[in-house]
Write a protein that holds these residues in place. Sequence first.
Motif, PDB file in Angstrom:
ATOM      1  N   VAL A 138       0.869  -1.178   0.000  1.00 19.70           N
ATOM      2  CA  VAL A 138       0.000   0.000   0.000  1.00 19.70           C
ATOM      3  C   VAL A 138       0.905   1.227   0.000  1.00 19.70           C
ATOM      4  N   SER A 139       0.768   2.095  -1.014  1.00 16.56           N
ATOM      5  CA  SER A 139       1.738   3.177  -1.203  1.00 16.56           C
ATOM      6  C   SER A 139       1.158   4.573  -1.037  1.00 16.56           C
ATOM      7  N   SER A 140      -0.106   4.677  -0.625  1.00 14.63           N
ATOM      8  CA  SER A 140      -0.707   6.011  -0.448  1.00 14.63           C
ATOM      9  C   SER A 140      -1.661   5.981   0.734  1.00 14.63           C
ATOM     10  N   LEU A 141      -2.043   7.175   1.198  1.00 12.71           N
ATOM     11  CA  LEU A 141      -3.037   7.262   2.263  1.00 12.71           C
ATOM     12  C   LEU A 141      -4.364   6.710   1.758  1.00 12.71           C
ATOM     13  N   PRO A 142      -4.957   5.751   2.440  1.00 10.05           N
ATOM     14  CA  PRO A 142      -6.247   5.217   1.990  1.00 10.05           C
ATOM     15  C   PRO A 142      -7.368   6.237   2.184  1.00 10.05           C
ATOM     16  N   ASP A 143      -8.262   6.312   1.206  1.00  8.63           N
ATOM     17  CA  ASP A 143      -9.480   7.113   1.328  1.00  8.63           C
ATOM     18  C   ASP A 143     -10.592   6.203   1.832  1.00  8.63           C
ATOM     19  N   HIS A 144     -11.230   6.625   2.921  1.00  9.03           N
ATOM     20  CA  HIS A 144     -12.273   5.798   3.527  1.00  9.03           C
ATOM     21  C   HIS A 144     -13.641   6.414   3.280  1.00  9.03           C
ATOM     22  N   ASN A 197      -7.844  -2.603   8.956  1.00 10.95           N
ATOM     23  CA  ASN A 197      -7.368  -1.251   8.722  1.00 10.95           C
ATOM     24  C   ASN A 197      -6.194  -1.263   7.747  1.00 10.95           C
ATOM     25  N   ILE A 198      -6.362  -0.638   6.600  1.00 14.54           N
ATOM     26  CA  ILE A 198      -5.286  -0.539   5.614  1.00 14.54           C
ATOM     27  C   ILE A 198      -4.301   0.537   6.053  1.00 14.54           C
ATOM     28  N   GLN A 199      -3.012   0.199   6.080  1.00 15.16           N
ATOM     29  CA  GLN A 199      -1.973   1.129   6.490  1.00 15.16           C
ATOM     30  C   GLN A 199      -0.921   1.243   5.384  1.00 15.16           C
ATOM     31  N   VAL A 200      -0.357   2.441   5.250  1.00 17.56           N
ATOM     32  CA  VAL A 200       0.733   2.642   4.277  1.00 17.56           C
ATOM     33  C   VAL A 200       1.923   1.762   4.651  1.00 17.56           C
ATOM     34  N   GLY A 201       2.523   1.116   3.657  1.00 20.39           N
ATOM     35  CA  GLY A 201       3.684   0.268   3.888  1.00 20.39           C
ATOM     36  C   GLY A 201       3.350  -1.177   4.181  1.00 20.39           C
ATOM     37  N   ASP A 202       2.059  -1.499   4.361  1.00 24.55           N
ATOM     38  CA  ASP A 202       1.665  -2.888   4.581  1.00 24.55           C
ATOM     39  C   ASP A 202       1.797  -3.679   3.287  1.00 24.55           C
ATOM     40  N   LYS A 203       2.289  -4.915   3.410  1.00 20.29           N
ATOM     41  CA  LYS A 203       2.398  -5.811   2.256  1.00 20.29           C
ATOM     42  C   LYS A 203       1.240  -6.804   2.303  1.00 20.29           C
ATOM     43  N   TRP A 204       0.441  -6.812   1.220  1.00 21.72           N
ATOM     44  CA  TRP A 204      -0.760  -7.641   1.165  1.00 21.72           C
ATOM     45  C   TRP A 204      -0.704  -8.598  -0.023  1.00 21.72           C
ATOM     46  N   ALA A 252       9.065   1.160   5.036  1.00 25.70           N
ATOM     47  CA  ALA A 252       8.547   1.376   3.684  1.00 25.70           C
ATOM     48  C   ALA A 252       7.731   2.665   3.637  1.00 25.70           C
ATOM     49  N   TYR A 253       7.989   3.490   2.625  1.00 28.87           N
ATOM     50  CA  TYR A 253       7.257   4.738   2.401  1.00 28.87           C
ATOM     51  C   TYR A 253       7.239   5.607   3.679  1.00 28.87           C
ATOM     52  N   PRO A 254       8.424   6.000   4.176  1.00 30.19           N
ATOM     53  CA  PRO A 254       8.481   6.735   5.451  1.00 30.19           C
ATOM     54  C   PRO A 254       7.707   8.045   5.452  1.00 30.19           C
ATOM     55  N   ALA A 255       7.774   8.807   4.345  1.00 28.34           N
ATOM     56  CA  ALA A 255       7.047  10.089   4.306  1.00 28.34           C
ATOM     57  C   ALA A 255       5.542   9.859   4.387  1.00 28.34           C
ATOM     58  N   GLN A 256       5.056   8.858   3.672  1.00 34.05           N
ATOM     59  CA  GLN A 256       3.631   8.554   3.710  1.00 34.05           C
ATOM     60  C   GLN A 256       3.207   8.049   5.092  1.00 34.05           C
ATOM     61  N   ARG A 257       4.094   7.332   5.765  1.00 32.13           N
ATOM     62  CA  ARG A 257       3.779   6.849   7.108  1.00 32.13           C
ATOM     63  C   ARG A 257       3.656   8.007   8.098  1.00 32.13           C
ATOM     64  N   VAL A 258       4.520   9.009   7.949  1.00 31.46           N
ATOM     65  CA  VAL A 258       4.425  10.201   8.810  1.00 31.46           C
ATOM     66  C   VAL A 258       3.099  10.917   8.556  1.00 31.46           C
ATOM     67  N   ARG A 259       2.718  11.038   7.281  1.00 33.29           N
ATOM     68  CA  ARG A 259       1.435  11.664   6.937  1.00 33.29           C
ATOM     69  C   ARG A 259       0.278  10.872   7.551  1.00 33.29           C
ATOM     70  N   GLN A 260       0.378   9.564   7.500  1.00 32.56           N
ATOM     71  CA  GLN A 260      -0.676   8.723   8.069  1.00 32.56           C
ATOM     72  C   GLN A 260      -0.779   8.899   9.579  1.00 32.56           C
ATOM     73  N   TYR A 261       0.385   9.000  10.244  1.00 33.41           N
ATOM     74  CA  TYR A 261       0.398   9.208  11.699  1.00 33.41           C
ATOM     75  C   TYR A 261      -0.258  10.537  12.060  1.00 33.41           C
ATOM     76  N   ALA A 286       7.355  16.900   1.758  1.00 33.92           N
ATOM     77  CA  ALA A 286       7.162  15.470   2.000  1.00 33.92           C
ATOM     78  C   ALA A 286       5.821  15.220   2.685  1.00 33.92           C
ATOM     79  N   LEU A 287       5.447  16.093   3.630  1.00 33.74           N
ATOM     80  CA  LEU A 287       4.148  15.961   4.297  1.00 33.74           C
ATOM     81  C   LEU A 287       3.005  16.092   3.308  1.00 33.74           C
ATOM     82  N   ALA A 288       3.213  16.893   2.278  1.00 34.86           N
ATOM     83  CA  ALA A 288       2.176  17.082   1.262  1.00 34.86           C
ATOM     84  C   ALA A 288       2.193  15.981   0.212  1.00 34.86           C
TER      85      ALA A 288
END
Length: 323
Positions: free
Chosen positions: A13-19, A61-68, A118-127, A224-226
Motif C-alpha cells: 500500500v503506497s498512499s493514504l487510503p481514502d475511507h 485497517n489498511i496502512q501505508v507500507g503494509d504488504k498484502w 517502507a514509504y516513510p514520508a507517507q507513514r508520517v502523513r498517516q500518523y 514530503a508531508l504534502a
Amino acid sequence: AFIGKDITVTGYVSSLPDHTDRKQRFEFDIDAIHEPDLVDIAPARVRLSWYQTRDKHTHENIQVGDKWKFTIRLKPPRNFANPGGFNYSGWLLQKKILSTGYIRSRSEVKLIESDPLAYPAQRVRQYIRSELNAAKIDPDVEPFLRALVIGDRSDMKTDDWVVLKNTGTVHLMAISGLHIGLIAALMFFIARVTWSAIPFLTLRFAAPRAAAIVAWVSALMYAALAGFSLPTQRALIMLSIILLSLVLKKTVKPSIVFSTAVLLVLLLDSFAVLSVSFWLSFGAVALIYFVIHIQSTGQYKIKRWLVLQLIISLGLLPLTIQF
C-alpha cells in the motif's frame, strides 16, 4: 490481456487510503504477480478499491507500507466524454497509474507484513492524520486542517468546495509555492535571528547561509508531508536553486531559476504537461518575473503590487478560459 481476469498479486500500500462508508481506496505497488503469462504486461502501480461486504477482511485497517496478497480485477481508466470534464486518466497517468481495479471479496486476502521502513514520508502523513482524527476538532474544520497540514483533501465535502470556489480560495487547499514559500521564509527568519545571536556559530558560518540551509530542510519536510505533489515539487526546485545560490554566494538571474525549474520538473515528470496547475503556476511565475523586470524601482510598493495583480489576472485569463 488482463482485463476482466482475476489476478493474484502481492505488493505494498503506497498512499493514504481514502475511507468511505462503502469502500476503501488506495494506491498499490505490485511486487509480484502469480500468473506467469501476465508478469511482463501487468502494470507496476494500480489504484484499488476495497468494497465493504460481510467479509471480515474488509474491516481490517489498511496502512501505508503494509504488504498484502490480493486477488484483483483490473481495467484501463476511462474518462467521461463530457466537454470540460475532469481528465481522470490524465491525472492517473501523472501519478504513473495505468490501471484501476478492485479486490475480489470472495478470494483470499492476506496481510503478509507491515514494514515500518517502507514509504516513510507517507507513514508520517498517516500518523499525523490519525492524530488529527483522534483530536477533538470541530468536524467542519478538520477537513480544512488536514488539507493544509498534509495535503489530504479526501474528507472535504461538496459544500466545502462550493464555498472555496465562490470565494476564489480553492488554491489555498492545494499545497503549492505559496505554502512552501511561507514555511521557508518563516524558518529562514527564525534561523537567521537565532544564529546571529550566538557569536560562536556566527564566526564559523555566516547566518544567512545557515538560515538558507534550515529553510531548505524545512521546505523539504513540508513538501514530503504534502506527498511531494506536483506543485510542491515545482516550488521546492525553484526554492532550492535560490537558496543554493545564497549558500554559494552566487547571483542567479530569475530567468535561469525559472528555466532550470521547468527543465528539472519535465525531466523528473514529463507527464506534468497534462496538469492544469503546471501551466497556471509557471505562467504566473513568468508574469511575475516579467512585471518585476519592466517596472521601475521608484514606484510606490502599493502601485507595483496592484499592477502585478492586474497583469497576472489578465495574463492568465486565456489559460483559465482554455482549461
